[in-house]
Design an enzyme around this catalytic site. Structure first.
Site, PDB file in Angstrom:
ATOM      1  N   ASP A 111       0.868  -1.174   0.000  1.00 22.89           N
ATOM      2  CA  ASP A 111       0.000   0.000   0.000  1.00 22.89           C
ATOM      3  C   ASP A 111       0.908   1.228   0.000  1.00 22.89           C
ATOM      4  O   ASP A 111       2.127   1.106  -0.225  1.00 22.89           O
ATOM      5  CB  ASP A 111      -0.984  -0.031   1.192  1.00 22.89           C
ATOM      6  CG  ASP A 111      -0.300   0.140   2.546  1.00 22.89           C
ATOM      7  OD1 ASP A 111       0.952   0.220   2.589  1.00 22.89           O
ATOM      8  OD2 ASP A 111      -1.009   0.189   3.568  1.00 22.89           O
ATOM      9  N   THR A 114       2.993  -1.714   8.806  1.00 26.06           N
ATOM     10  CA  THR A 114       3.493  -2.597   9.865  1.00 26.06           C
ATOM     11  C   THR A 114       3.803  -4.017   9.401  1.00 26.06           C
ATOM     12  O   THR A 114       4.447  -4.778  10.123  1.00 26.06           O
ATOM     13  CB  THR A 114       2.418  -2.729  10.959  1.00 26.06           C
ATOM     14  OG1 THR A 114       1.214  -3.203  10.322  1.00 26.06           O
ATOM     15  CG2 THR A 114       2.146  -1.395  11.633  1.00 26.06           C
ATOM     16  N   GLY A 115       3.249  -4.408   8.256  1.00 23.46           N
ATOM     17  CA  GLY A 115       3.286  -5.814   7.823  1.00 23.46           C
ATOM     18  C   GLY A 115       2.097  -6.598   8.354  1.00 23.46           C
ATOM     19  O   GLY A 115       1.832  -7.716   7.912  1.00 23.46           O
ATOM     20  N   HIS A 161       8.336 -30.674  11.542  1.00 24.16           N
ATOM     21  CA  HIS A 161       7.695 -29.424  11.087  1.00 24.16           C
ATOM     22  C   HIS A 161       6.784 -29.679   9.890  1.00 24.16           C
ATOM     23  O   HIS A 161       5.751 -29.035   9.746  1.00 24.16           O
ATOM     24  CB  HIS A 161       8.759 -28.376  10.759  1.00 24.16           C
ATOM     25  CG  HIS A 161       9.651 -28.081  11.926  1.00 24.16           C
ATOM     26  ND1 HIS A 161       9.177 -27.500  13.079  1.00 24.16           N
ATOM     27  CD2 HIS A 161      10.967 -28.338  12.130  1.00 24.16           C
ATOM     28  CE1 HIS A 161      10.169 -27.391  13.944  1.00 24.16           C
ATOM     29  NE2 HIS A 161      11.264 -27.901  13.400  1.00 24.16           N
TER      30      HIS A 161
HETATM   31  C1  RB5 Z   1      -2.000   2.455   6.658  1.00 31.96           C
HETATM   32  O1  RB5 Z   1      -2.150   3.633   7.375  1.00 31.96           O
HETATM   33  C2  RB5 Z   1      -1.704   1.292   7.604  1.00 31.96           C
HETATM   34  O2  RB5 Z   1      -2.791   1.038   8.402  1.00 31.96           O
HETATM   35  C3  RB5 Z   1      -1.335   0.061   6.804  1.00 31.96           C
HETATM   36  O3  RB5 Z   1      -0.238   0.331   6.002  1.00 31.96           O
HETATM   37  C4  RB5 Z   1      -0.939  -1.166   7.607  1.00 31.96           C
HETATM   38  O4  RB5 Z   1       0.086  -0.883   8.503  1.00 31.96           O
HETATM   39  C5  RB5 Z   1      -2.015  -1.952   8.182  1.00 31.96           C
HETATM   40  O5  RB5 Z   1      -1.781  -2.983   8.838  1.00 31.96           O
END
Ligand code: RB5
Length: 147
Positions: free
Chosen positions: A8, A67-68, A133
């Site tokens: 994103d 954040t991933g 695993h």
């Molecule tokens: C975008 O603001 C943020 O929420 C998105 O990039 C992400 O971290 C969501 O988990």
């Protein structure tokens, strides 16, 4: 090796840096967007990257958001995906060798490009350990059919 990538807006800059490095290293990269830092919602981009793995268009995927975490939540909705938000080297090593993770999710608001690249290299170069695993991965596959 083919690698699907997607981001994103919050993961866009880190995606561009990692994409350049992957191409320089000789990896084939399929980029499912976004194409700029313009604000977008991560789910559709994460879904496209994850689906490319299941369709065998890519061997694995690397997804980038702030954040991933959101990317991992989305990618894990796709059956057969084992997506992990990993922002440290110990976790990425273990999730490859123990969980055979097939999607790596990175946080553009957490990681600098150098550590992110080390994490990517560890993800790509650590083999699955198999053995006990594998039994556990097969258990996940069996149980996800019931979800
Ligand atoms: C975008 O603001 C943020 O929420 C998105 O990039 C992400 O971290 C969501 O988990």
């Amino acid at each position: 090796m083919k690698i699907a990538i997607a981001s994103d807006h919050a993961g866009f800059d880190l995606k561009v840096e990692i994409k350049e490095k992957l191409i320089k290293e000789g990896y084939e990269v399929l980029d499912f967007g976004a194409d700029s830092e313009k604000r977008v919602d991560y789910p559709e981009f994460g879904l496209a990257g994850a689906k490319a793995v299941i369709a065998k268009k890519a061997d694995c995927a690397i997804l980038f958001c702030g954040t991933g975490l959101g990317m991992a939540i989305m990618a894990n909705k796709v059956k057969g995906i084992r997506a992990v938000p990993c922002n440290d080297l110990f976790s990425v090593k273990l999730t490859r060798s123990h969980n055979n993770a097939n999607v790596l999710c990175l946080g553009g608001r957490i990681l600098g490009p150098d550590l992110a690249w080390e994490i990517v290299l560890t993800f790509l170069n650590t083999p699955f350990a198999g053995g006990r695993h594998l039994r556990r991965i097969n258990e996940i596959k069996r149980l996800e059919k019931t979800c």
